[in-house]
Write a protein that holds these residues in place. Structure first.
Motif, PDB file in Angstrom:
ATOM      1  N   SER A 150       0.900  -1.320  -0.073  1.00 29.21           N
ATOM      2  CA  SER A 150       0.081  -0.084  -0.036  1.00 29.21           C
ATOM      3  C   SER A 150       0.976   1.245   0.095  1.00 29.21           C
ATOM      4  CB  SER A 150      -0.940  -0.024   1.426  1.00 29.21           C
ATOM      5  OG  SER A 150      -1.697  -1.145   1.213  1.00 29.21           O
ATOM      6  N   PRO A 151       1.368   1.612  -0.921  1.00 23.94           N
ATOM      7  CA  PRO A 151       2.342   2.835  -1.153  1.00 23.94           C
ATOM      8  C   PRO A 151       1.962   4.014  -0.489  1.00 23.94           C
ATOM      9  CG  PRO A 151       2.020   1.766  -3.372  1.00 23.94           C
ATOM     10  CD  PRO A 151       1.100   1.042  -2.466  1.00 23.94           C
ATOM     11  N   ASP A 152       0.581   4.305  -0.377  1.00 27.99           N
ATOM     12  CA  ASP A 152       0.195   5.381   0.306  1.00 27.99           C
ATOM     13  C   ASP A 152       0.691   5.464   1.609  1.00 27.99           C
ATOM     14  OD1 ASP A 152      -0.894   6.613  -1.876  1.00 27.99           O
ATOM     15  OD2 ASP A 152      -2.944   6.257  -1.594  1.00 27.99           O
ATOM     16  N   TYR A 153       0.789   4.325   2.232  1.00 29.24           N
ATOM     17  CA  TYR A 153       1.410   4.227   3.835  1.00 29.24           C
ATOM     18  C   TYR A 153       3.053   4.240   3.760  1.00 29.24           C
ATOM     19  CZ  TYR A 153      -3.432   3.622   4.954  1.00 29.24           C
ATOM     20  OH  TYR A 153      -4.898   3.969   4.953  1.00 29.24           O
ATOM     21  N   GLN A 154       3.711   5.087   4.232  1.00 30.88           N
ATOM     22  CA  GLN A 154       5.115   4.814   4.288  1.00 30.88           C
ATOM     23  C   GLN A 154       5.496   4.669   5.791  1.00 30.88           C
ATOM     24  OE1 GLN A 154       7.212   5.243   1.567  1.00 30.88           O
ATOM     25  NE2 GLN A 154       5.432   4.703   0.622  1.00 30.88           N
ATOM     26  N   TYR A 155       5.979   3.324   6.065  1.00 26.25           N
ATOM     27  CA  TYR A 155       6.107   3.044   7.237  1.00 26.25           C
ATOM     28  C   TYR A 155       8.025   2.491   7.064  1.00 26.25           C
ATOM     29  CZ  TYR A 155       1.427   2.656   8.808  1.00 26.25           C
ATOM     30  OH  TYR A 155       0.135   2.942   9.154  1.00 26.25           O
ATOM     31  N   LYS A 156       8.645   3.226   7.740  1.00 24.48           N
ATOM     32  CA  LYS A 156       9.800   3.295   7.727  1.00 24.48           C
ATOM     33  C   LYS A 156      10.606   2.877   9.025  1.00 24.48           C
ATOM     34  CE  LYS A 156      10.013   6.808   4.071  1.00 24.48           C
ATOM     35  NZ  LYS A 156      10.600   7.928   3.276  1.00 24.48           N
ATOM     36  N   THR A 157      11.928   2.113   8.873  1.00 21.30           N
ATOM     37  CA  THR A 157      12.547   1.566   9.971  1.00 21.30           C
ATOM     38  C   THR A 157      13.744   2.251  10.179  1.00 21.30           C
ATOM     39  OG1 THR A 157      11.180  -0.640  10.277  1.00 21.30           O
ATOM     40  CG2 THR A 157      13.485  -0.423  11.112  1.00 21.30           C
ATOM     41  N   ILE A 158      14.294   2.857  11.140  1.00 26.89           N
ATOM     42  CA  ILE A 158      15.559   3.286  11.686  1.00 26.89           C
ATOM     43  C   ILE A 158      16.048   2.323  12.796  1.00 26.89           C
ATOM     44  CG2 ILE A 158      16.641   5.065  13.211  1.00 26.89           C
ATOM     45  CD1 ILE A 158      15.216   7.130  11.655  1.00 26.89           C
ATOM     46  N   ILE A 159      17.307   1.779  12.437  1.00 29.74           N
ATOM     47  CA  ILE A 159      18.220   0.808  12.931  1.00 29.74           C
ATOM     48  C   ILE A 159      19.342   1.618  13.825  1.00 29.74           C
ATOM     49  CG2 ILE A 159      19.437  -1.260  13.240  1.00 29.74           C
ATOM     50  CD1 ILE A 159      17.802  -2.046  10.500  1.00 29.74           C
ATOM     51  N   PRO A 160      18.976   2.068  15.225  1.00 28.95           N
ATOM     52  CA  PRO A 160      20.095   2.694  15.614  1.00 28.95           C
ATOM     53  C   PRO A 160      21.084   1.919  16.012  1.00 28.95           C
ATOM     54  CG  PRO A 160      18.144   2.705  17.274  1.00 28.95           C
ATOM     55  CD  PRO A 160      17.801   1.828  15.826  1.00 28.95           C
ATOM     56  N   CYS A 161      22.290   1.952  16.428  1.00 30.75           N
ATOM     57  CA  CYS A 161      23.334   1.402  17.142  1.00 30.75           C
ATOM     58  C   CYS A 161      22.965   1.520  18.610  1.00 30.75           C
ATOM     59  CB  CYS A 161      24.957   2.017  16.954  1.00 30.75           C
ATOM     60  SG  CYS A 161      25.117   3.487  17.753  1.00 30.75           S
ATOM     61  N   ASN A 162      23.851   0.797  19.347  1.00 31.40           N
ATOM     62  CA  ASN A 162      23.561   0.816  20.728  1.00 31.40           C
ATOM     63  C   ASN A 162      23.563   2.115  21.568  1.00 31.40           C
ATOM     64  OD1 ASN A 162      23.483  -1.834  21.291  1.00 31.40           O
ATOM     65  ND2 ASN A 162      25.986  -1.828  20.930  1.00 31.40           N
ATOM     66  N   LEU A 163      22.791   2.443  22.495  1.00 32.24           N
ATOM     67  CA  LEU A 163      22.387   3.969  22.992  1.00 32.24           C
ATOM     68  C   LEU A 163      22.610   3.789  24.420  1.00 32.24           C
ATOM     69  CD1 LEU A 163      18.993   4.278  21.075  1.00 32.24           C
ATOM     70  CD2 LEU A 163      21.243   5.316  20.388  1.00 32.24           C
ATOM     71  N   TYR A 164      23.124   5.046  24.649  1.00 35.99           N
ATOM     72  CA  TYR A 164      23.143   5.486  26.256  1.00 35.99           C
ATOM     73  C   TYR A 164      22.960   6.983  26.310  1.00 35.99           C
ATOM     74  CZ  TYR A 164      27.332   7.977  25.511  1.00 35.99           C
ATOM     75  OH  TYR A 164      28.201   8.884  24.972  1.00 35.99           O
ATOM     76  N   GLY A 165      22.512   7.239  27.710  1.00 38.88           N
ATOM     77  CA  GLY A 165      22.433   8.870  27.861  1.00 38.88           C
ATOM     78  C   GLY A 165      21.552   9.024  29.025  1.00 38.88           C
ATOM     79  N   GLN A 166      21.013  10.151  28.991  1.00 42.89           N
ATOM     80  CA  GLN A 166      19.971  10.648  29.913  1.00 42.89           C
ATOM     81  C   GLN A 166      18.793  10.019  30.000  1.00 42.89           C
ATOM     82  OE1 GLN A 166      21.093  15.213  30.236  1.00 42.89           O
ATOM     83  NE2 GLN A 166      20.198  14.547  28.410  1.00 42.89           N
ATOM     84  N   TYR A 167      18.145   9.475  31.076  1.00 41.93           N
ATOM     85  CA  TYR A 167      16.877   8.831  31.176  1.00 41.93           C
ATOM     86  C   TYR A 167      17.264   6.997  31.030  1.00 41.93           C
ATOM     87  CZ  TYR A 167      15.056  13.452  30.260  1.00 41.93           C
ATOM     88  OH  TYR A 167      14.684  14.681  30.016  1.00 41.93           O
ATOM     89  N   ASP A 168      18.597   6.851  31.116  1.00 41.98           N
ATOM     90  CA  ASP A 168      19.112   5.572  30.985  1.00 41.98           C
ATOM     91  C   ASP A 168      18.578   4.603  32.128  1.00 41.98           C
ATOM     92  OD1 ASP A 168      20.082   3.041  29.657  1.00 41.98           O
ATOM     93  OD2 ASP A 168      21.779   4.345  28.974  1.00 41.98           O
ATOM     94  N   LYS A 169      18.923   3.597  32.090  1.00 44.56           N
ATOM     95  CA  LYS A 169      18.603   2.371  33.237  1.00 44.56           C
ATOM     96  C   LYS A 169      19.901   2.002  33.871  1.00 44.56           C
ATOM     97  CE  LYS A 169      14.309   0.171  31.424  1.00 44.56           C
ATOM     98  NZ  LYS A 169      13.473  -1.061  31.081  1.00 44.56           N
ATOM     99  N   PHE A 170      20.090   2.579  34.920  1.00 44.00           N
ATOM    100  CA  PHE A 170      21.362   2.249  35.834  1.00 44.00           C
ATOM    101  C   PHE A 170      21.201   0.914  36.752  1.00 44.00           C
ATOM    102  CE2 PHE A 170      21.102   6.486  34.285  1.00 44.00           C
ATOM    103  CZ  PHE A 170      22.658   6.778  33.970  1.00 44.00           C
ATOM    104  N   ASP A 171      20.289   0.389  36.881  1.00 46.19           N
ATOM    105  CA  ASP A 171      20.056  -0.829  37.946  1.00 46.19           C
ATOM    106  C   ASP A 171      20.851  -1.982  37.034  1.00 46.19           C
ATOM    107  OD1 ASP A 171      19.441  -3.049  39.223  1.00 46.19           O
ATOM    108  OD2 ASP A 171      17.441  -2.536  39.251  1.00 46.19           O
ATOM    109  N   PRO A 172      21.989  -2.564  37.681  1.00 47.00           N
ATOM    110  CA  PRO A 172      22.507  -3.674  37.277  1.00 47.00           C
ATOM    111  C   PRO A 172      21.821  -4.518  36.726  1.00 47.00           C
ATOM    112  CG  PRO A 172      23.831  -2.794  38.910  1.00 47.00           C
ATOM    113  CD  PRO A 172      22.357  -2.331  39.009  1.00 47.00           C
ATOM    114  N   ALA A 173      20.728  -5.000  37.287  1.00 45.46           N
ATOM    115  CA  ALA A 173      19.808  -6.086  36.539  1.00 45.46           C
ATOM    116  C   ALA A 173      19.185  -5.867  35.253  1.00 45.46           C
ATOM    117  CB  ALA A 173      18.718  -6.348  37.716  1.00 45.46           C
TER     118      ALA A 173
END
Length: 309
Positions: A150-173
């Protein structure tokens, strides 16, 4: 423009809100109590009420190597359900533009060279996070199938590398590599511990980008959506060893201790570096180097997280 962000309470979602707010968009960021992404009927009804012009799917069950190995069923099922529901419900109610966030875990293991977008499904996945990766592959393929059919629907995927930063999870588990290192090294510093343990020999290489840079890229993708490739990696284009990440964190904190290696622990893929050829051609590059990204992340850790751990 009315923009719906799934996963708004996560690291990517919260950074994205900060960046999108400056553009004047009307943003909808339902939490899990307002919208259960694992319930298709709820998702479709929510979209019918909100009527977004644009959906950014950033929600997911995420975690480090320990969590992925411990809970493969949950990582497969929850990510598959959330992704399938938001993508298909968007199509069903007529949302024509959607960005789905994939993961570099979608790529096969065992490649030393930068991973190109056409290599998805070209080989065996890394066993330590296979469930998560399978879910991400399926949702990305669903987006591609919808756009092709359905070409009228443009659904695109971005593949990020690994991330870190503000609002991250710091609990070792539950944390990924860099927030886990920040927590470990900080605890060693304040407790005057002479050494910090590293899993494996520390020579495995990883590409970690500051999450604020991904948010900046996503805002650019919304603005220039028509030119955005259907499937595009987002990353640095270079990587560091695990040992180098530990040393970079130690330098930021001025930790003077040493490191020792536990060779009995799993380390995952030897290298996972994404090709940024499409990203560079599209005209975007990240703005933070490793030192400045770690400094901002450590500042957030001190201000927001220490008392909670």
């Amino acid at each position: 423009m009315r923009v719906l962000i799934t996963g708004g309470g996560g690291m990517v979602g919260r950074n994205l809100q900060d960046y999108l707010a400056s553009k004047g968009y009307e943003i909808f960021v339902p939490n899990s109590k307002e919208l259960d992404l694992c319930n298709y009927t709820d998702v479709e009804e929510y979209l019918q009420v909100v009527k977004p012009d644009f959906v950014i799917h950033a929600a997911g069950k995420v975690g480090g190597i320990q969590a992925n190995m411990r809970e493969p069923v949950e990582f497969l099922m929850k990510n598959l359900d959330m992704g399938r529901n938001i993508v298909w419900a968007s199509k069903s109610v007529g949302v024509r533009r959607l960005i789905n966030l994939g993961s570099s875990c979608m790529y096969p293991r065992g490649y030393n060279s930068p991973l190109r977008e056409d290599q998805v499904l070209s080989g065996e996945l890394e066993p330590t996070n296979e469930g998560y990766a399978l879910a991400k592959v399926v949702v990305s393929r669903l987006c591609g199938y919808i756009s092709a059919q359905s070409p009228d629907y443009q659904y695109k995927t971005i593949i990020p590398c690994n991330l870190y930063g503000q609002y991250d999870k710091f609990d070792p588990a539950h944390s990924h590599l860099i927030p886990a290192i920040i927590h470990k090294v900080y605890q060693a510093k304040i407790n005057n511990e002479p050494t910090v343990e590293i899993w494996g020999d520390g020579t495995a290489r990883r590409e970690f980008m500051f999450a604020g840079d991904l948010a900046d890229c996503l805002v650019e993708a919304v603005v220039r959506f028509e030119t955005l490739p259907a499937l595009m990696n987002v990353g640095l284009g270079y990587d560091y060893t695990i040992n180098e990440y530990y040393q970079a964190v130690a330098d930021v904190m001025d930790y003077k201790g040493s490191f020792h290696h536990d060779l009995t622990k799993p380390v995952g893929m030897a290298r996972k570096l994404v090709s940024v050829e499409k990203q560079v051609s599209w005209g975007w590059q990240p703005k933070h180097d490793l030192k400045s990204g770690i400094e901002k992340t450590f500042k957030f850790y001190l201000q927001e997280m220490v008392d909670e751990l």
